[in-house]
Design an enzyme around this catalytic site. Sequence first.
Site, PDB file in Angstrom:
ATOM      1  CB  ALA A  66      -0.869  -0.013   1.253  1.00 26.12           C
ATOM      2  N   GLY A 112       0.376  -4.962   0.786  1.00 20.90           N
ATOM      3  CA  GLY A 112      -0.806  -4.991  -0.091  1.00 20.90           C
ATOM      4  C   GLY A 112      -0.549  -5.702  -1.415  1.00 20.90           C
ATOM      5  CD  GLU A 115      -2.548  -7.351   2.958  1.00 21.38           C
ATOM      6  OE1 GLU A 115      -2.160  -6.212   2.608  1.00 21.38           O
ATOM      7  OE2 GLU A 115      -3.160  -7.556   4.017  1.00 21.38           O
ATOM      8  CD  GLU A 135       1.489  -5.441   5.687  1.00 22.46           C
ATOM      9  OE1 GLU A 135       2.266  -6.386   5.948  1.00 22.46           O
ATOM     10  OE2 GLU A 135       0.766  -5.422   4.677  1.00 22.46           O
TER      11      GLU A 135
END
Length: 260
Positions: A66, A112, A115, A135
């Site tokens: 992200a 992300g 993911e 993260e």
Amino acid sequence: MTYENVLSNTQNGITTITINRPTKLNALNKATIEELHKAFDTANKDAETKVIVITGNGEKAFVAGADISEFANFDVANGGKLAAKGQALLFDFVENLETPVIAAINGFALGGGLELAMAAHFRIASDTAKMGLPEVSLGVIPGYGGTQRLPQLIGKGRAMEMVMTAGMIDANTAKDYGLVNHVVPQEELLPLAEKIASKIMRNSSVAIGKAIKAINANYKDGVNGFETEIEQFGACFGTADFKEGTTAFLEKRKAEFPGK
Ligand code: COA
């Protein structure tokens, strides 16, 4: 349709969606997540598209996570909204598409990025790929489904170690773990995706959509996967694809599925 951060190209039944922010290692900012939603939705509704391949532009990254610059000063409420919106728009959305989605991991798939690859129906990787959920090194946890899908794919103990260490694994380790199905040199990655896609395309797209639903049911809270399988199995008997598939078999010819 043209996008700012995403390329979408349909050829021979395959829509290849390429995340295109190479100078930011294809990090997922809000605009890219919204564009990816549109690109996946459009491909899923397109009768010509039988398989979707998601990959990253450039040789370095699939997606490096992200976009950290966008959420660095978020508060608790905004953090929760970021995860909820992203999961609904992209990650759960991709997992539940009827059209098969293959993630072709061409480099870093972090946070992300991993993911997103895990939300795809299965993954292949270049031998240069590196995967991780870093993260906790930023003081946050995976928020786009990583804490749920990683243990589903590689088991709880390995997922705990990957998340707690925030470390990266290489492509061959990912294959050993069952996170990716195949590892090939980078130049062979998209050709391999096409080869697998062409095998998928020989089969009934309607039946494949129902199989995805039944398999996913195993991982949904409060849903009985065996009951979903029975429902979806039964529904196949009302499709033109089923008539064609069984008739072609009995007539000893190749099925020409109408996709209905
Ligand atoms: N969010 C925002 N920008 C990112 C990014 C991310 N997740 N990952 C990389 N970038 C940007 C960098 O800020 C840099 O931009 P700049 O050139 O404008 O400074 C550019 O992409 C290139 O990255 P850089 O860090 O210089 O490349 P590198 O080869 O030295 O390192 C990584 C590669 C992947 C190891 C490193 O970029 C990294 O750790 N990224 C963050 C991974 C992460 O924690 N993801 C989870 C987010 S929740």
